[in-house]
Write a protein that holds these residues in place. Structure first.
Motif, PDB file in Angstrom:
ATOM      1  N   PRO A 179      43.466   2.289  39.945  1.00  0.00           N
ATOM      2  CA  PRO A 179      43.556   2.599  41.377  1.00  0.00           C
ATOM      3  C   PRO A 179      42.994   1.421  42.174  1.00  0.00           C
ATOM      4  O   PRO A 179      41.911   0.915  41.864  1.00  0.00           O
ATOM      5  CB  PRO A 179      42.680   3.844  41.535  1.00  0.00           C
ATOM      6  CG  PRO A 179      42.417   4.331  40.143  1.00  0.00           C
ATOM      7  CD  PRO A 179      42.496   3.132  39.257  1.00  0.00           C
ATOM      8  N   ALA A 180      43.730   0.969  43.175  1.00  0.00           N
ATOM      9  CA  ALA A 180      43.324  -0.250  43.889  1.00  0.00           C
ATOM     10  C   ALA A 180      43.473  -0.071  45.397  1.00  0.00           C
ATOM     11  O   ALA A 180      44.579   0.154  45.895  1.00  0.00           O
ATOM     12  CB  ALA A 180      44.163  -1.437  43.412  1.00  0.00           C
ATOM     13  N   ARG A 181      42.369  -0.167  46.100  1.00  0.00           N
ATOM     14  CA  ARG A 181      42.374  -0.131  47.569  1.00  0.00           C
ATOM     15  C   ARG A 181      41.473  -1.256  48.072  1.00  0.00           C
ATOM     16  O   ARG A 181      40.286  -1.289  47.794  1.00  0.00           O
ATOM     17  CB  ARG A 181      41.880   1.218  48.075  1.00  0.00           C
ATOM     18  CG  ARG A 181      41.856   1.349  49.593  1.00  0.00           C
ATOM     19  CD  ARG A 181      41.511   2.774  50.016  1.00  0.00           C
ATOM     20  NE  ARG A 181      41.513   2.901  51.464  1.00  0.00           N
ATOM     21  CZ  ARG A 181      40.434   2.789  52.233  1.00  0.00           C
ATOM     22  NH1 ARG A 181      39.254   2.530  51.677  1.00  0.00           N
ATOM     23  NH2 ARG A 181      40.516   2.919  53.529  1.00  0.00           N
ATOM     24  N   ASN A 182      42.075  -2.183  48.779  1.00  0.00           N
ATOM     25  CA  ASN A 182      41.354  -3.355  49.292  1.00  0.00           C
ATOM     26  C   ASN A 182      40.669  -4.129  48.163  1.00  0.00           C
ATOM     27  O   ASN A 182      39.475  -4.437  48.221  1.00  0.00           O
ATOM     28  CB  ASN A 182      40.319  -2.935  50.352  1.00  0.00           C
ATOM     29  CG  ASN A 182      40.949  -2.330  51.585  1.00  0.00           C
ATOM     30  OD1 ASN A 182      42.076  -2.685  51.948  1.00  0.00           O
ATOM     31  ND2 ASN A 182      40.248  -1.418  52.239  1.00  0.00           N
ATOM     32  N   GLU A 183      41.444  -4.465  47.122  1.00  0.00           N
ATOM     33  CA  GLU A 183      40.913  -5.170  45.952  1.00  0.00           C
ATOM     34  C   GLU A 183      41.759  -6.393  45.621  1.00  0.00           C
ATOM     35  O   GLU A 183      41.910  -6.764  44.457  1.00  0.00           O
ATOM     36  CB  GLU A 183      40.866  -4.238  44.738  1.00  0.00           C
ATOM     37  CG  GLU A 183      40.054  -2.969  44.921  1.00  0.00           C
ATOM     38  CD  GLU A 183      38.547  -3.226  44.951  1.00  0.00           C
ATOM     39  OE1 GLU A 183      38.141  -4.390  44.823  1.00  0.00           O
ATOM     40  OE2 GLU A 183      37.796  -2.250  45.118  1.00  0.00           O
ATOM     41  N   LYS A 184      42.304  -7.045  46.615  1.00  0.00           N
ATOM     42  CA  LYS A 184      43.210  -8.175  46.392  1.00  0.00           C
ATOM     43  C   LYS A 184      42.602  -9.231  45.472  1.00  0.00           C
ATOM     44  O   LYS A 184      43.288  -9.778  44.596  1.00  0.00           O
ATOM     45  CB  LYS A 184      43.567  -8.812  47.746  1.00  0.00           C
ATOM     46  CG  LYS A 184      44.401 -10.074  47.636  1.00  0.00           C
ATOM     47  CD  LYS A 184      44.630 -10.742  48.991  1.00  0.00           C
ATOM     48  CE  LYS A 184      45.390 -12.053  48.831  1.00  0.00           C
ATOM     49  NZ  LYS A 184      45.592 -12.724  50.153  1.00  0.00           N
ATOM     50  N   GLY A 185      41.327  -9.511  45.651  1.00  0.00           N
ATOM     51  CA  GLY A 185      40.707 -10.597  44.900  1.00  0.00           C
ATOM     52  C   GLY A 185      40.488 -10.321  43.428  1.00  0.00           C
ATOM     53  O   GLY A 185      40.125 -11.241  42.682  1.00  0.00           O
ATOM     54  N   ASN A 186      40.708  -9.080  42.976  1.00  0.00           N
ATOM     55  CA  ASN A 186      40.431  -8.732  41.581  1.00  0.00           C
ATOM     56  C   ASN A 186      41.682  -8.527  40.729  1.00  0.00           C
ATOM     57  O   ASN A 186      41.569  -8.399  39.508  1.00  0.00           O
ATOM     58  CB  ASN A 186      39.605  -7.429  41.531  1.00  0.00           C
ATOM     59  CG  ASN A 186      38.217  -7.610  42.112  1.00  0.00           C
ATOM     60  OD1 ASN A 186      37.624  -8.689  42.016  1.00  0.00           O
ATOM     61  ND2 ASN A 186      37.694  -6.556  42.722  1.00  0.00           N
ATOM     62  N   ILE A 187      42.852  -8.491  41.345  1.00  0.00           N
ATOM     63  CA  ILE A 187      44.059  -8.066  40.628  1.00  0.00           C
ATOM     64  C   ILE A 187      44.399  -8.995  39.461  1.00  0.00           C
ATOM     65  O   ILE A 187      44.633  -8.534  38.332  1.00  0.00           O
ATOM     66  CB  ILE A 187      45.262  -7.964  41.591  1.00  0.00           C
ATOM     67  CG1 ILE A 187      44.937  -7.007  42.747  1.00  0.00           C
ATOM     68  CG2 ILE A 187      46.506  -7.519  40.834  1.00  0.00           C
ATOM     69  CD1 ILE A 187      44.536  -5.614  42.319  1.00  0.00           C
ATOM     70  N   GLU A 188      44.409 -10.283  39.685  1.00  0.00           N
ATOM     71  CA  GLU A 188      44.800 -11.206  38.615  1.00  0.00           C
ATOM     72  C   GLU A 188      43.780 -11.201  37.480  1.00  0.00           C
ATOM     73  O   GLU A 188      44.149 -11.261  36.300  1.00  0.00           O
ATOM     74  CB  GLU A 188      44.981 -12.616  39.156  1.00  0.00           C
ATOM     75  CG  GLU A 188      45.531 -13.578  38.092  1.00  0.00           C
ATOM     76  CD  GLU A 188      46.100 -14.856  38.673  1.00  0.00           C
ATOM     77  OE1 GLU A 188      46.750 -15.616  37.915  1.00  0.00           O
ATOM     78  OE2 GLU A 188      45.920 -15.096  39.883  1.00  0.00           O
ATOM     79  N   ASP A 189      42.496 -11.123  37.823  1.00  0.00           N
ATOM     80  CA  ASP A 189      41.464 -11.073  36.786  1.00  0.00           C
ATOM     81  C   ASP A 189      41.622  -9.837  35.903  1.00  0.00           C
ATOM     82  O   ASP A 189      41.396  -9.904  34.686  1.00  0.00           O
ATOM     83  CB  ASP A 189      40.078 -11.072  37.420  1.00  0.00           C
ATOM     84  CG  ASP A 189      39.575 -12.482  37.705  1.00  0.00           C
ATOM     85  OD1 ASP A 189      40.189 -13.433  37.205  1.00  0.00           O
ATOM     86  OD2 ASP A 189      38.574 -12.617  38.427  1.00  0.00           O
ATOM     87  N   ILE A 190      42.000  -8.717  36.496  1.00  0.00           N
ATOM     88  CA  ILE A 190      42.207  -7.496  35.709  1.00  0.00           C
ATOM     89  C   ILE A 190      43.302  -7.711  34.673  1.00  0.00           C
ATOM     90  O   ILE A 190      43.168  -7.349  33.505  1.00  0.00           O
ATOM     91  CB  ILE A 190      42.554  -6.312  36.630  1.00  0.00           C
ATOM     92  CG1 ILE A 190      41.327  -5.913  37.450  1.00  0.00           C
ATOM     93  CG2 ILE A 190      43.073  -5.118  35.828  1.00  0.00           C
ATOM     94  CD1 ILE A 190      41.616  -4.906  38.541  1.00  0.00           C
ATOM     95  N   VAL A 191      44.406  -8.326  35.090  1.00  0.00           N
ATOM     96  CA  VAL A 191      45.526  -8.567  34.172  1.00  0.00           C
ATOM     97  C   VAL A 191      45.113  -9.542  33.069  1.00  0.00           C
ATOM     98  O   VAL A 191      45.427  -9.333  31.885  1.00  0.00           O
ATOM     99  CB  VAL A 191      46.747  -9.100  34.941  1.00  0.00           C
ATOM    100  CG1 VAL A 191      47.865  -9.489  33.980  1.00  0.00           C
ATOM    101  CG2 VAL A 191      47.247  -8.048  35.928  1.00  0.00           C
ATOM    102  N   ARG A 192      44.421 -10.589  33.428  1.00  0.00           N
ATOM    103  CA  ARG A 192      44.040 -11.605  32.448  1.00  0.00           C
ATOM    104  C   ARG A 192      42.990 -11.088  31.465  1.00  0.00           C
ATOM    105  O   ARG A 192      43.002 -11.427  30.280  1.00  0.00           O
ATOM    106  CB  ARG A 192      43.503 -12.855  33.154  1.00  0.00           C
ATOM    107  CG  ARG A 192      44.534 -13.680  33.908  1.00  0.00           C
ATOM    108  CD  ARG A 192      43.984 -15.038  34.355  1.00  0.00           C
ATOM    109  NE  ARG A 192      42.810 -14.901  35.215  1.00  0.00           N
ATOM    110  CZ  ARG A 192      41.552 -15.089  34.813  1.00  0.00           C
ATOM    111  NH1 ARG A 192      41.305 -15.439  33.550  1.00  0.00           N
ATOM    112  NH2 ARG A 192      40.551 -14.963  35.652  1.00  0.00           N
TER     113      ARG A 192
END
Length: 460
Positions: free
Chosen positions: A229-242
């Motif tokens: 679940p993501a709300r106002n988390e733009k800066g964390n999205i790529e790190d989560i995938v990696r």
């Protein structure tokens, strides 16, 4: 004692059997497949309303009576040590006031695996030996059904024998302080007082809910869905995938974006395309509001055998997820909850008032659920898709009351008698964005949920 005589004793002690059946009906959903060992006249089995009911007893007269009284079920004259001859499995196995008469309890427990599938629950009830003098007196004056001499087994003896037989105890407790009906007083004692600390030690019957640890499939055969679940988390999205590890035979990531005021949704779309060749990533925007709605949306899209929640703030590191996977895939637990209250936290990771609140709810809910749960509000929770679908089927019992989603899963898993296991994690401070939790508004809501759970789970 023949069937008609036993029925008359049940009628004379109707209030006790009503209390016993209230507990069993709360524990065993209607339309489950049920095996009752020591079924007697079949009265208890019938009141459970199973989709498929089988009863066994060593008394042929009782079995004959039961088959005539309840022809919709199947009854066998059979010793419990011969369970392997049934060649079938059941959702629930009931041993109500029977283990005291077994000549070899350990042998019977060992045979239970033959009638269990991985989701089977074994429900044992037996008399608390603190009541022995009173029960002996009641038998002498004709207020209690005569019984043969019983095995001297307390809760520790039975849990020890279950452990030896590779049967895992899920939860235990005691019920009924007043087995005779006195208006209002009996209701007060049996619904509320018996569930309080100290008084609970005096309950007339002890219950144990257990599960088999056999017939589990290898961990390598499970697939995994990680819901973010993501709300106002733009800066964390790529790190989560990696940083999210590959687990089991396949791992998919499902981002559920909800009403962000930054560019979280466009970032999720960009990252989904960027890593399309490397990772199985799905993304969706929720129509409703709240984390609970986002989790249900993601779980509904999931194709994995195991469902995980990972908060997009990454205060729980994605690298910790394999610990959760191994716990559920190897059968150590069925509802896996993270706990942030073991290891020291990074500075600013959790404010003091939040920490105090979490510890209060830890104590409260461990008591309510009869299972240890140290950190109810940790965002990382894991269970199988099969158990989640069973939870959905029983959700009407609690209703739609939880905007977070945490307690929907906790209460639902407790109602299904899933085994709780906690995984300690190191709780990190945020590196991007601000918390979406309002301490006072949501804290008050959690207090209301505590009282809600008391009446739905504890005071029954």
């Amino acid at each position: 004692m023949n069937g008609p005589q036993r029925v008359r004793w049940i009628q004379r002690n109707q209030y006790y059997y009503t209390c016993l059946l209230d507990f069993l009906n709360h524990t065993i959903p209607q339309q489950s497949s049920v095996l009752e060992i020591g079924c007697g006249t079949g009265y208890v089995l019938d009141k459970l309303l199973p989709s498929r009911g089988v009863g066994i007893d060593i008394n042929p007269e009782l079995i004959e009576y039961a088959q005539q009284a309840y022809p919709q079920y199947t009854f066998h004259t059979l010793d419990a040590k011969q369970l392997d001859t049934l060649e079938d499995t059941f959702d629930y196995i009931v041993l109500s006031d029977t283990i005291g008469s077994f000549d070899d309890v350990q042998h019977v427990f060992g045979k239970l695996h033959t009638v269990c599938h991985p989701g089977t629950r074994i429900v044992i009830t037996y008399k608390n030996f603190l009541w022995t003098p009173a029960l002996n007196l009641a038998e002498k004056v004709g207020l209690k059904m005569p019984e043969q001499r019983q095995n001297w087994l307390d809760k520790s003896d039975i849990t020890n024998l279950l452990d030896i037989a590779s049967l895992d105890v899920v939860r235990t407790g005691r019920k009924v302080l007043m087995p005779r009906y006195v208006p209002l007083f009996s209701w007060l004692m049996n619904r509320y007082v018996v569930n309080l600390p100290l008084f609970n030690q005096l309950g007339l019957f002890t219950f144990i809910v257990a599960r088999s640890m056999h017939n589990l499939k290898p961990a390598s055969e499970y697939s995994v869905s990680v819901i973010v679940p993501a709300r106002n988390e733009k800066g964390n999205i790529e790190d989560i995938v990696r940083r999210t590890p590959h687990m089991g035979r396949h791992t998919e990531l499902i981002f559920v974006e909800g009403n962000s005021t930054d560019d979280t949704w466009s970032e999720i779309q960009r990252i989904t395309q960027k890593y399309a060749q490397e990772r199985d990533i799905k993304c969706v925007q929720q129509e409703g509001k709240g984390k609970g709605d986002a989790v249900r949306k993601g779980f509904g899209m999931a194709t994995g055998d195991i469902l995980m929640i990972l908060d997009a703030d990454m205060t729980v590191p994605p690298e910790d997820l394999p610990k959760f996977f191994e716990a559920v895939a190897n059968g150590k637990g069925e509802y896996i909850n993270g706990t942030r209250l073991v290891y020291p936290m990074e500075k600013e990771a959790m404010r003091t008032l939040n920490l105090i609140g979490n510890k209060f709810f830890s104590i409260a809910f461990s008591w309510i659920l009869n299972q240890r749960i140290k950190d109810t509000l940790c965002g990382t929770k894991v269970l199988t898709k099969e158990n989640y679908e069973r939870l959905i089927a029983n959700r009407s019992y609690f209703g739609d009351f939880d905007p977070f989603g945490d307690f929907d899963l906790i209460f639902g898993s407790a109602k299904l008698n899933l085994k709780f296991v906690e995984i300690p994690i190191r709780y990190r401070a945020r590196t991007y964005g601000e918390t979406n939790i309002s301490r006072f508004k949501h804290g008050w809501l959690l207090i209301k949920m505590t009282f809600f759970a008391l009446n739905k789970i504890k005071f029954i």
